[in-house]
Design a protein around this motif. Structure first.
Motif, mmCIF file in Angstrom:
data_model
loop_
_atom_site.group_PDB
_atom_site.id
_atom_site.type_symbol
_atom_site.label_atom_id
_atom_site.label_comp_id
_atom_site.label_asym_id
_atom_site.label_seq_id
_atom_site.Cartn_x
_atom_site.Cartn_y
_atom_site.Cartn_z
ATOM 1 N N ALA A 95 -2.215 5.565 -4.527
ATOM 2 C CA ALA A 95 -2.713 4.761 -5.649
ATOM 3 C C ALA A 95 -3.233 3.415 -5.184
ATOM 4 O O ALA A 95 -3.931 2.721 -5.932
ATOM 5 C CB ALA A 95 -1.605 4.571 -6.686
ATOM 6 N N MET A 96 -2.867 3.029 -3.955
ATOM 7 C CA MET A 96 -3.373 1.799 -3.350
ATOM 8 C C MET A 96 -3.987 2.129 -2.000
ATOM 9 O O MET A 96 -3.440 2.923 -1.234
ATOM 10 C CB MET A 96 -2.254 0.766 -3.181
ATOM 11 N N LEU A 97 -5.115 1.510 -1.712
ATOM 12 C CA LEU A 97 -5.773 1.666 -0.420
ATOM 13 C C LEU A 97 -6.106 0.293 0.140
ATOM 14 O O LEU A 97 -6.675 -0.550 -0.564
ATOM 15 C CB LEU A 97 -7.065 2.483 -0.558
ATOM 16 N N ASP A 98 -5.704 0.067 1.392
ATOM 17 C CA ASP A 98 -6.021 -1.195 2.078
ATOM 18 C C ASP A 98 -5.572 -2.415 1.280
ATOM 19 O O ASP A 98 -6.263 -3.434 1.219
ATOM 20 C CB ASP A 98 -7.527 -1.284 2.363
ATOM 21 N N ALA B 65 0.867 -1.066 5.785
ATOM 22 C CA ALA B 65 0.240 0.254 5.737
ATOM 23 C C ALA B 65 -1.270 0.135 5.543
ATOM 24 O O ALA B 65 -2.047 0.837 6.176
ATOM 25 C CB ALA B 65 0.845 1.084 4.615
ATOM 26 N N GLY B 66 -1.673 -0.787 4.651
ATOM 27 C CA GLY B 66 -3.081 -0.873 4.300
ATOM 28 C C GLY B 66 -3.805 -2.086 4.843
ATOM 29 O O GLY B 66 -5.025 -2.074 4.978
ATOM 30 N N SER B 67 -3.064 -3.160 5.139
ATOM 31 C CA SER B 67 -3.719 -4.383 5.610
ATOM 32 C C SER B 67 -2.837 -5.094 6.627
ATOM 33 O O SER B 67 -1.616 -4.927 6.643
ATOM 34 C CB SER B 67 -4.022 -5.322 4.431
ATOM 35 N N SER B 68 -3.479 -5.882 7.468
ATOM 36 C CA SER B 68 -2.777 -6.705 8.455
ATOM 37 C C SER B 68 -3.086 -8.168 8.163
ATOM 38 O O SER B 68 -4.245 -8.534 7.966
ATOM 39 C CB SER B 68 -3.212 -6.340 9.878
ATOM 40 N N ASP B 69 -2.041 -8.994 8.135
ATOM 41 C CA ASP B 69 -2.176 -10.406 7.781
ATOM 42 C C ASP B 69 -1.820 -11.274 8.979
ATOM 43 O O ASP B 69 -1.011 -10.890 9.814
ATOM 44 C CB ASP B 69 -1.225 -10.793 6.634
ATOM 45 N N ILE B 70 -2.403 -12.455 9.005
ATOM 46 C CA ILE B 70 -2.053 -13.421 10.054
ATOM 47 C C ILE B 70 -2.002 -14.821 9.452
ATOM 48 O O ILE B 70 -2.804 -15.162 8.581
ATOM 49 C CB ILE B 70 -3.049 -13.360 11.231
ATOM 50 N N THR C 116 0.821 -1.205 0.000
ATOM 51 C CA THR C 116 0.000 0.000 0.000
ATOM 52 C C THR C 116 0.855 1.255 0.000
ATOM 53 O O THR C 116 0.502 2.255 -0.627
ATOM 54 C CB THR C 116 -0.934 0.008 1.227
ATOM 55 N N ARG C 117 1.992 1.240 0.696
ATOM 56 C CA ARG C 117 2.856 2.413 0.771
ATOM 57 C C ARG C 117 4.085 2.316 -0.128
ATOM 58 O O ARG C 117 4.491 3.292 -0.740
ATOM 59 C CB ARG C 117 3.328 2.613 2.231
ATOM 60 N N ASN C 118 4.681 1.119 -0.213
ATOM 61 C CA ASN C 118 5.922 0.941 -0.975
ATOM 62 C C ASN C 118 5.804 -0.208 -1.963
ATOM 63 O O ASN C 118 4.986 -1.115 -1.784
ATOM 64 C CB ASN C 118 7.099 0.619 -0.034
ATOM 65 N N VAL C 119 6.666 -0.158 -2.977
ATOM 66 C CA VAL C 119 6.898 -1.316 -3.839
ATOM 67 C C VAL C 119 8.335 -1.759 -3.590
ATOM 68 O O VAL C 119 9.272 -0.970 -3.733
ATOM 69 C CB VAL C 119 6.689 -0.974 -5.327
ATOM 70 N N VAL C 120 8.502 -3.008 -3.191
ATOM 71 C CA VAL C 120 9.831 -3.548 -2.866
ATOM 72 C C VAL C 120 10.161 -4.658 -3.857
ATOM 73 O O VAL C 120 9.406 -5.617 -4.004
ATOM 74 C CB VAL C 120 9.875 -4.116 -1.431
ATOM 75 N N GLY C 121 11.281 -4.509 -4.549
ATOM 76 C CA GLY C 121 11.732 -5.527 -5.494
ATOM 77 C C GLY C 121 12.995 -6.191 -5.005
ATOM 78 O O GLY C 121 13.917 -5.522 -4.521
ATOM 79 N N THR C 122 13.051 -7.508 -5.097
ATOM 80 C CA THR C 122 14.224 -8.280 -4.677
ATOM 81 C C THR C 122 14.586 -9.277 -5.765
ATOM 82 O O THR C 122 13.714 -9.964 -6.294
ATOM 83 C CB THR C 122 13.945 -9.039 -3.368
ATOM 84 N N VAL C 123 15.871 -9.355 -6.077
ATOM 85 C CA VAL C 123 16.379 -10.323 -7.050
ATOM 86 C C VAL C 123 17.425 -11.186 -6.365
ATOM 87 O O VAL C 123 18.264 -10.677 -5.620
ATOM 88 C CB VAL C 123 17.001 -9.623 -8.281
ATOM 89 N N GLY C 124 17.369 -12.480 -6.608
ATOM 90 C CA GLY C 124 18.356 -13.363 -6.013
ATOM 91 C C GLY C 124 18.246 -14.770 -6.548
ATOM 92 O O GLY C 124 17.540 -15.017 -7.527
ATOM 93 N N MET D 202 10.719 1.646 -3.402
ATOM 94 C CA MET D 202 10.212 2.944 -3.865
ATOM 95 C C MET D 202 8.806 3.183 -3.331
ATOM 96 O O MET D 202 7.966 2.285 -3.363
ATOM 97 C CB MET D 202 10.203 2.994 -5.398
ATOM 98 N N GLN D 203 8.568 4.396 -2.828
ATOM 99 C CA GLN D 203 7.249 4.747 -2.332
ATOM 100 C C GLN D 203 6.339 5.162 -3.485
ATOM 101 O O GLN D 203 6.788 5.710 -4.483
ATOM 102 C CB GLN D 203 7.332 5.917 -1.345
ATOM 103 N N HIS D 204 5.027 4.907 -3.321
ATOM 104 C CA HIS D 204 4.052 5.440 -4.260
ATOM 105 C C HIS D 204 4.001 6.960 -4.109
ATOM 106 O O HIS D 204 4.048 7.491 -2.993
ATOM 107 C CB HIS D 204 2.655 4.865 -3.973
ATOM 108 N N ASP D 205 3.918 7.682 -5.229
ATOM 109 C CA ASP D 205 3.824 9.144 -5.186
ATOM 110 C C ASP D 205 2.494 9.605 -4.603
ATOM 111 O O ASP D 205 2.409 10.657 -3.968
ATOM 112 C CB ASP D 205 3.985 9.732 -6.596
ATOM 113 N N THR D 206 1.437 8.835 -4.871
ATOM 114 C CA THR D 206 0.098 9.182 -4.398
ATOM 115 C C THR D 206 -0.506 7.969 -3.698
ATOM 116 O O THR D 206 0.111 6.901 -3.640
ATOM 117 C CB THR D 206 -0.816 9.568 -5.582
#
Length: 264
Positions: free
Chosen positions: A48-51, A209-214, A19-27, A42-46
């Motif tokens: 653009a995602m909610l929950d 930021a937008g959701s909680s998982d369990i 919701t707040r960031n896009v995280v990319g990992t390569v390995g 990288m953070q979203h500028d706006t």
């Protein structure tokens, strides 16, 4: 972060579209661990995602493309495919059992296990974590054993079509193909809680930021997943209402308050 030897390995590109960031990992994976060769956040500028749900596909796609390009610069290679995880804020989960009888005793193959999964999915209509049975006895891996009957207990998880379609559209617009899709709590628990610890009754909670998982483990298996659309944004929105500031400023206040006693 990497050397020439690393680049000879088949690389996996994973993307957390949060919701707040896009995280990319390569390995790449060795026998007992995953070696990270590149990572970019990288953070979203706006908003653009909610929950955990994509609202503006074009803006999210633009952020994904920038993360992809930065990672490609780091590794010196093009990344055509990506593995992603979905935030299932409206998950529906059921548990069911399925079995299959062989005409005669047979050696269980990987294809047989795949067919059993598909039968379980068809019976209850979807996805993932199984406990297998060989001649009615529970086993963690039944492949190559001889059996008259194979079976499994399967947790079946439903996601709304628009959630999946939005993820695929954003990824495709960024010039990527989805190689694999899983759920965020499944991805998190596979990293945070090794199988040897799943004999314990453990709950893994991921508050984003937008959701909680369990995810919950018991007797060596993951027995339940759940998500709610309540997380860090709720705190930020309270700051917006109480201090009459816009969202980005409220987010700044929230983050600074963890280390500073006074914020200007």
């Amino acid at each position: 972060m990497s050397d020439g030897k690393d680049m000879e390995q088949p690389l996996v590109f994973g993307l957390d579209i949060g919701t707040r960031n896009v995280v990319g990992t390569v390995g790449y994976r060795t026998e007992d661990q995953f070696i990270v060769t590149a990572q970019y956040i990288m953070q979203h500028d706006t908003r653009a995602m909610l929950d955990g749900q994509i609202h503006d596909i074009g803006r999210v796609s633009g952020t994904i493309r920038k993360v992809k390009e930065q990672l490609e610069k780091q590794i010196g290679k093009t990344l055509p495919e990506v593995c992603i995880a979905a935030a299932g804020r409206v998950l529906k989960t059921v548990t069911t059992s399925i079995s299959y009888d062989y005409p005669e005793e047979s050696v269980v193959t990987g294809e047989d296990i795949h067919t059993l999964d598909l039968l379980g999915i068809e019976k209850a209509q979807s996805l993932l974590k199984e406990k297998y049975f060989l001649n009615d006895d529970p086993l963690s891996n039944i492949e190559s054993h001889k059996a008259d009957r194979i079976g499994e207990d399967i947790i079946v998880t439903f996601l709304p079509e628009d959630v999946v379609d939005g993820l695929y559209a954003a990824v495709n617009q960024a010039g990527l193909e989805v190689a694999n899709l899983t759920l965020e709590p499944i991805a998190a628990i596979n990293v945070a809680i090794p199988e040897s610890y799943r004999l314990l009754n453990i709950a893994l909670v991921d508050i984003g930021a937008g959701s909680s998982d369990i995810s919950i483990t018991k007797d060596g298996s993951i027995i339940a997943y759940g998500m709610i659309p309540l997380a860090g944004d709720e705190l930020t929105e309270l700051i917006v209402l109480n201090y009459l500031v816009e969202f980005k400023t409220a987010e700044y206040i929230k983050l600074q308050s963890t280390t500073e006693e006074e914020i200007t």
